[in-house]
Design a protein around this motif. Structure first.
Motif, mmCIF file in Angstrom:
data_model
loop_
_atom_site.group_PDB
_atom_site.id
_atom_site.type_symbol
_atom_site.label_atom_id
_atom_site.label_comp_id
_atom_site.label_asym_id
_atom_site.label_seq_id
_atom_site.Cartn_x
_atom_site.Cartn_y
_atom_site.Cartn_z
ATOM 1 N N MET A 1 42.952 27.526 42.193
ATOM 2 C CA MET A 1 42.757 26.954 40.876
ATOM 3 C C MET A 1 43.042 28.035 39.833
ATOM 4 N N THR A 2 43.586 27.612 38.716
ATOM 5 C CA THR A 2 43.953 28.542 37.644
ATOM 6 C C THR A 2 43.100 28.318 36.397
ATOM 7 N N VAL A 3 43.204 29.254 35.491
ATOM 8 C CA VAL A 3 42.526 29.141 34.199
ATOM 9 C C VAL A 3 43.020 27.901 33.464
ATOM 10 N N GLN A 4 44.295 27.586 33.610
ATOM 11 C CA GLN A 4 44.842 26.396 32.948
ATOM 12 C C GLN A 4 44.131 25.132 33.406
ATOM 13 N N ALA A 5 43.752 25.068 34.683
ATOM 14 C CA ALA A 5 43.024 23.902 35.187
ATOM 15 C C ALA A 5 41.679 23.758 34.469
ATOM 16 N N ILE A 6 41.037 24.866 34.189
ATOM 17 C CA ILE A 6 39.772 24.821 33.445
ATOM 18 C C ILE A 6 40.026 24.327 32.028
ATOM 19 N N CYS A 83 42.769 36.944 29.485
ATOM 20 C CA CYS A 83 43.470 36.483 30.681
ATOM 21 C C CYS A 83 44.586 35.547 30.247
ATOM 22 N N ARG A 84 45.338 35.063 31.234
ATOM 23 C CA ARG A 84 46.442 34.149 30.983
ATOM 24 C C ARG A 84 46.166 32.811 31.652
ATOM 25 N N GLY A 90 39.731 33.616 41.020
ATOM 26 C CA GLY A 90 39.253 34.849 41.643
ATOM 27 C C GLY A 90 39.534 36.065 40.789
ATOM 28 N N HIS A 91 40.714 36.105 40.207
ATOM 29 C CA HIS A 91 41.087 37.215 39.325
ATOM 30 C C HIS A 91 40.172 37.278 38.105
ATOM 31 N N LEU A 95 37.543 40.179 36.795
ATOM 32 C CA LEU A 95 37.549 40.783 35.458
ATOM 33 C C LEU A 95 36.161 40.729 34.827
ATOM 34 N N MET A 96 35.540 39.565 34.911
ATOM 35 C CA MET A 96 34.222 39.383 34.304
ATOM 36 C C MET A 96 33.164 40.250 34.996
ATOM 37 N N THR A 97 33.240 40.339 36.304
ATOM 38 C CA THR A 97 32.271 41.133 37.052
ATOM 39 C C THR A 97 32.433 42.617 36.743
ATOM 40 N N ARG A 98 33.667 43.109 36.817
ATOM 41 C CA ARG A 98 33.904 44.538 36.546
ATOM 42 C C ARG A 98 33.585 44.904 35.100
ATOM 43 N N GLY A 99 33.938 44.018 34.170
ATOM 44 C CA GLY A 99 33.724 44.307 32.754
ATOM 45 C C GLY A 99 32.329 43.983 32.254
ATOM 46 N N ARG A 100 31.563 43.269 33.079
ATOM 47 C CA ARG A 100 30.200 42.871 32.722
ATOM 48 C C ARG A 100 30.155 42.059 31.432
ATOM 49 N N PHE A 101 31.074 41.088 31.342
ATOM 50 C CA PHE A 101 31.069 40.167 30.208
ATOM 51 C C PHE A 101 31.205 38.747 30.719
#
Length: 143
Positions: A1-6, A83-84, A90-91, A95-101
């Protein structure tokens, strides 16, 4: 699933404020819309930063309630990770986990295409897992 699907499900509307708006007004905007962050954009629409609940709490911890009268640009996070639409869930979770946002603007060809929150990502990931489980159950039942 992609961000576009969201974005296809939730839409691409983004709540934003101007950099000189007062923090207290931005907090009221977040409350009115039931969101945890607003993008800070210039009058032309360029993304200058993001103001989250966490940014506001840090401001209150540093200077007390007086920070609510300051300009949004004084508390906003300026280095906004984006993001794009074609990025995978998963990507984005990484990003959110590593950046803590918990909020991630979505950019398409240099233009804002929407915003996704960790809640959006988790909701869609759970739906994906449930669909996979249902398909496996149907496959086993048919076999």
């Amino acid at each position: 699933m992609t961000v576009q699907a969201i974005l296809n499900v939730k839409g691409s509307d983004v709540v934003s404020v101007l950099p000189d708006e007062r923090v207290g007004a931005a907090v009221q905007t977040m409350m009115r819309h039931g969101i945890g962050a607003v993008l800070v954009r210039d009058p032309v629409g360029a993304v200058l930063g993001i103001l989250s609940e966490r940014d506001v709490m840090r401001g209150i911890a540093r200077g007390g309630a007086a920070c609510l009268g300051e300009a949004v640009e004084t508390l906003a996070t300026r280095d906004v990770v984006c993001c794009r639409p074609q990025d995978g869930i998963g990507h984005v979770m990484g990003l959110m986990t590593r950046g803590r946002f918990r909020h991630l603007p979505v950019m398409r060809d240099g233009a804002l295409a929407g915003i996704v929150s960790i809640g959006d990502v988790v909701k869609h990931r759970l739906a994906e897992v449930e669909n996979e489980a249902r398909a496996l159950r149907e496959y086993v039942a048919a076999g």
